[in-house]
Design a protein around this motif. Structure first.
Motif, mmCIF file in Angstrom:
data_model
loop_
_atom_site.group_PDB
_atom_site.id
_atom_site.type_symbol
_atom_site.label_atom_id
_atom_site.label_comp_id
_atom_site.label_asym_id
_atom_site.label_seq_id
_atom_site.Cartn_x
_atom_site.Cartn_y
_atom_site.Cartn_z
ATOM 1 N N HIS A 1 -19.192 0.530 2.726
ATOM 2 C CA HIS A 1 -18.328 1.443 1.964
ATOM 3 C C HIS A 1 -18.600 2.872 2.407
ATOM 4 O O HIS A 1 -19.759 3.300 2.488
ATOM 5 C CB HIS A 1 -18.580 1.294 0.461
ATOM 6 N N ARG B 1 -14.606 -0.812 3.653
ATOM 7 C CA ARG B 1 -13.903 -0.204 2.521
ATOM 8 C C ARG B 1 -14.138 1.302 2.564
ATOM 9 O O ARG B 1 -15.253 1.767 2.787
ATOM 10 C CB ARG B 1 -14.412 -0.788 1.194
ATOM 11 N N TYR B 2 -13.072 2.067 2.348
ATOM 12 C CA TYR B 2 -13.140 3.527 2.376
ATOM 13 C C TYR B 2 -12.509 4.084 1.109
ATOM 14 O O TYR B 2 -11.487 3.574 0.645
ATOM 15 C CB TYR B 2 -12.377 4.090 3.585
ATOM 16 N N THR B 3 -13.119 5.131 0.588
ATOM 17 C CA THR B 3 -12.502 5.959 -0.445
ATOM 18 C C THR B 3 -12.135 7.289 0.190
ATOM 19 O O THR B 3 -13.005 8.063 0.600
ATOM 20 C CB THR B 3 -13.469 6.173 -1.624
ATOM 21 N N SER C 1 -8.130 4.018 -2.219
ATOM 22 C CA SER C 1 -9.105 3.040 -1.729
ATOM 23 C C SER C 1 -8.473 2.228 -0.602
ATOM 24 O O SER C 1 -7.510 1.488 -0.821
ATOM 25 C CB SER C 1 -9.558 2.110 -2.853
ATOM 26 N N TYR C 2 -9.034 2.379 0.598
ATOM 27 C CA TYR C 2 -8.553 1.653 1.771
ATOM 28 C C TYR C 2 -9.510 0.496 2.053
ATOM 29 O O TYR C 2 -10.735 0.668 2.037
ATOM 30 C CB TYR C 2 -8.475 2.564 2.983
ATOM 31 N N ARG C 3 -8.945 -0.669 2.345
ATOM 32 C CA ARG C 3 -9.749 -1.834 2.704
ATOM 33 C C ARG C 3 -9.240 -2.427 4.018
ATOM 34 O O ARG C 3 -8.036 -2.538 4.214
ATOM 35 C CB ARG C 3 -9.711 -2.891 1.605
ATOM 36 N N ASN D 1 -5.136 0.783 -2.123
ATOM 37 C CA ASN D 1 -5.117 0.521 -3.561
ATOM 38 C C ASN D 1 -4.589 -0.880 -3.861
ATOM 39 O O ASN D 1 -3.821 -1.108 -4.802
ATOM 40 C CB ASN D 1 -4.272 1.569 -4.284
#
Length: 858
Positions: free
Chosen positions: A557, A634-636, A618-620, A586
């Motif tokens: 993350h 996973r990125y915020t 939120s990118y996954r 998202n």
């Protein structure tokens, strides 16, 4: 027949054939949807990432012969002027006193040189034959600087006990194709013998010696031999049949067929082990020699033989694997080969080969001695009638070719060339036996593949050597769970499987490796588990058995904070070449990279072009393979709008207003003092200027003024030089790509260099007046190559493993530092280079003052 016995009969077959480029119509392969035209390996393991490998590199070179004896635990290796005995448990530790030096004497090397041979490669004793003769001795042959010799090797004392002439058993030239077999003390070999390189198939000992016929019909036309195989058909034969020996080779084309334009064709020849020649006709010649054509055909085009391997079984369903140049693998049935030898003959009429339409003598010419012959009082080949032997002499070629099963290649690749292949049957967890294929390329890579139904799944490709080199020989030990491969530089011992490298259930199952199964915690070797019922494995589909993924698990993350308008790269590298990246924002799938889209998806990650606050969230990243998704990263992402300047606030009132007035008075006083100082300095400067003007008529006044002006010009020039940078490209191919297995990044010119220069005057003379106009500043020395990039994440969020590494200069320009070939194997690969050249270099960035730009901004 058990798996071990079956493997004992597996042999390596190699034919070197050069193919031209495919014609245009070949693009539409009419093979149906089951054929993969360019099957990629699932994973790629580079030289530095190999696990569990042992290596041996002795003082010799060219390790061309291998003999594996599992019961004794010894691997014998024949090299240039040396023979080694190695421990199969670890070939890196040779046994004490288990090496033999067998060089050619200096006088023989001098004679070899006088014959016009290469003293660097040919005038040595290259070991070409090394096999078990009896319980106490091995038998070996070498080229011996173009005068072949053979020797008996005492195994217990490990020394050569007797040396004899080998001109009829070994080729002169170490580069010529050669194959040989020792069968119960009988030696059979095929090569281009003697100094004039005459091709032949021979029985060398015991007496009588046999060879191929040359007149009136030559049986072999410039043949180049590959390998040979024994098929024992005498065991429990209902017709009293004899054992067969098969030879594989290419030769000059003789037929007038649809493929007559090809200069060389692939062949399989057969002789009977009990053949001892004819009584009057074909004396000391084969009476059972027949040959047929091997095809791996594409309609209207033929692929010629390059590699072959067979797992011979004493059953009619025995099959032969053949690899082809342009990386194709075909599957054959031994029954089809036998059918071709039982079919019609060809005959030579007026120097042209046509199908024979006359009456064939009885018993059938070229067949081995069976009960049918014995009933006619023909107990050996010397009892065959002359008319039958005359027919054999004139009709060695069969009319029907041997076609592959299903009429097409099993797998086809256009990017590489295979050079060796070996087959090993392996029982999976469910008890189904799969053929494991171990295929070597001509540059020293190994492909581990499994035959699943009517196609091949390539599990992985391994870079066995740091430098490209051909693999000469390959043997497999099931007891040691290892395979041994020899090359020009040495030997390498490779595990049959490295299951421990798969770190999750899905990785283990996706591999579809019959050797590996998931036991609940690790990916383990199936052979080490007596109870296999708890192991998870899916060879057929590669997606069943693992529990469903409900969360992100142990995915990495990261938090990214960037400014609106920046371009953001979110890294997500996939370990599998068969996987495709899938991104969500998202919880919703991102739209595809169509026209006008602000997203670009590549194998290295997701590029957000001109990020806007609405794209925060939120990118996954998921790896999608075999219909299943596996979370990877996973990125915020927080995208902040530029700060807006607010209007001046009204002055406070009351006590605060009084304090403010005192501060204002203090500031006014300070301004007045500074103004007075400025006035005094102005008066002083005027006085100095007046004095200087009064001495303007002196002789040195002109030169002094010119000196001041020259100094000013020089200073300005230095400032100009220091305020500009010239961007020079070391190579015009800065956006080109190099071979993945070739040079490293930076050696091919795909590197940009920044050197000092003069803006707007590239290549023009420097200076403003006088001699400076004739002076051209010398070119700046090239900057040293930057050190290798670390594997960890950089300050800008990129990784050294990305196919493209970008750096920002002056806030709005981007430079491609390096780009490697072969790393863009994903079907959805999209290069960001053109996007950055077209979009990013035109954009001016405004940096945040109060918020530090995150390292993920490109």
């Amino acid at each position: 027949m058990d798996l071990k016995t079956c493997y004992a009969h597996c042999v390596l077959l190699l034919v070197l054939v050069l193919l031209g480029s495919f014609p245009g119509p070949l693009r539409g392969f009419p093979f149906g949807p089951d054929l993969q035209l360019d099957a990629p390996p699932r994973t790629t393991v580079l030289f530095n990432g190999l696990l569990g490998c042992n290596r041996f590199r002795g003082s010799a070179l060219d390790y061309s012969a291998l003999l594996l004896e599992e019961e004794a635990g010894v691997l014998y290796a024949g090299a240039r002027e040396a023979i080694y005995a190695l421990d199969i448990a670890n070939i890196s530790s040779p046994r004490a006193n288990h090496s033999i030096k067998w060089p050619a004497p200096a006088e023989q090397k001098r004679q070899c040189l006088n014959k016009g041979r290469d003293n660097q490669t040919e005038c040595y004793n290259h070991i070409r034959f090394l096999q078990r003769l009896n319980e106490t001795h091995l038998y070996t042959c070498g080229t011996h600087a173009f005068r072949p010799l053979c020797a008996y090797l005492d195994v217990e004392q490990f020394r050569l006990s007797r040396i004899e002439d080998g001109r009829d058993r070994c080729p002169y030239d170490p580069a010529k194709g050669y194959t040989g077999l020792l069968v119960d003390g009988d030696m059979f070999s095929a090569s281009q013998y003697e100094f004039r390189s005459t091709p032949d198939v021979r029985r060398n000992f015991p007496f009588p010696l046999l060879r191929a016929e040359e007149a009136p019909t030559r049986w072999l036309m410039e043949a180049d031999f590959v390998d040979s195989a024994l098929l024992r058909e005498s065991v429990n034969s209902s017709i009293g049949d004899d054992d067969k020996i098969y030879f594989f080779f290419t030769e000059k084309n003789q037929e007038q067929t649809a493929y007559s334009s090809q200069r060389r064709v692939a062949r399989v020849a057969r002789v009977c082990r009990g053949d001892i020649g004819g009584q009057r006709t074909l004396q000391r010649r084969w009476t059972s020699f027949l040959k047929a054509r091997l095809l791996c055909s594409i309609p209207d085009y033929e692929l010629q033989l390059n590699v072959a391997a067979a797992c011979w079984r004493a059953r009619q369903d025995s099959r032969l694997h053949r690899g082809l140049d342009w990386s194709a693998v075909c599957l054959y049935s031994v029954a089809d080969i036998q059918k071709a030898f039982d079919g019609p003959f060809m005959e030579n009429q007026d120097s042209k080969w046509r199908e024979f339409i006359g009456k064939v003598p009885e018993p059938r010419p070229g067949s081995c001695i069976t009960n049918q012959h014995r009933a006619l009082l023909i107990n050996s080949s010397r009892d065959l009638p002359d008319n039958l032997l005359t027919f054999v002499r004139r009709h060695p070629l069969m009319a029907s070719p041997v076609l592959p099963l299903r009429g097409r290649p099993l797998v086809f690749k256009k990017s590489i060339n295979y050079s060796k292949i070996s087959v090993l049957p392996v029982a999976a967890v469910d008890g189904v036996v799969y053929n494991m294929l171990f295929i070597c390329t001509d540059e020293g890579w190994l492909h581990r593949a499994v035959e699943v139904g009517d196609h091949v799944h390539i599990i992985e490709e391994l870079q066995l050597f740091s430098e490209p080199q051909q693999i000469y020989s390959m043997v497999i030990s099931q007891a040691q769970r290892s395979m041994y491969l020899s090359s020009q530089s040495g030997l390498v011992q490779v595990p049959l499987a490295t299951c421990q490298k798969y770190t999750s259930c899905y990785d283990c199952v996706f591999a579809r490796d019959p050797f590996c199964g998931w036991d609940g915690t690790t990916c383990a070797d199936v052979s080490l588990h007596t109870d296999r019922s708890s192991l998870i494995q899916d060879i057929e589909m590669g997606n069943r058995g693992c529990p469903s993924i409900t969360g992100d698990g142990s995915t990495v993350h990261r938090v990214r904070s960037v400014m609106a308008g920046d371009d953001v790269l979110l890294q997500c590298e996939l370990l599998s070449n068969l996987a495709t990246p899938l991104w969500t924002l998202n919880g919703r799938d991102l739209p595809g990279p169509g026209l006008g889209s602000s997203y670009r998806v590549g194998t290295d990650g997701l590029l957000i072009i001109g990020a806007q606050p609405k794209q925060s969230g939120s990118y996954r990243c998921f790896s999608q393979e075999n219909g299943l998704r596996q979370p990877v990263r996973r990125y915020t992402v927080r995208i902040q709008a530029p700060p807006v300047s607010s209007p001046l606030a009204p002055l406070p009132s009351g006590p605060e207003s009084q304090a403010y007035r005192h501060m204002e008075a203090l500031y006014m006083s300070l301004v007045a003092v500074l103004g007075g100082l400025c006035l005094v300095l102005t008066v002083v400067l005027l006085y100095v200027s007046f004095c200087a003007r009064g001495r303007a008529g002196s002789p040195n006044r002109k030169y002094s003024q010119q000196g001041v002006m020259a100094a000013a010009v020089a200073a300005a020039t230095e400032r100009k030089r220091s305020s500009h940078l010239e961007l020079k490209t070391i190579s015009s191919h800065c956006n080109g790509r190099v071979s993945r297995r070739g040079t490293a990044a930076g050696e091919d010119g795909s590197l940009l260099q920044i050197v000092p220069g003069e803006g707007g005057q590239l290549g023009s003379p420097g200076g403003s007046s006088g001699n400076n106009r004739d002076r051209t500043p010398p070119p700046a020395p090239p900057l040293p190559m930057p050190p290798p990039l670390p594997a960890s994440e950089f300050a800008n969020g990129l990784s050294a493993t990305l196919p493209s590494v970008l750096r920002k200069m002056n806030g709005n320009s981007y430079v491609l530092l390096g780009q490697a070939e072969g790393e863009t194997t994903s079907p959805l690969y999209h290069s960001f280079t053109e996007e950055l050249n077209r979009i990013l270099e035109k954009r001016k960035h405004t940096q945040l003052e109060d918020v530090q730009t995150d390292e993920s901004s490109v």
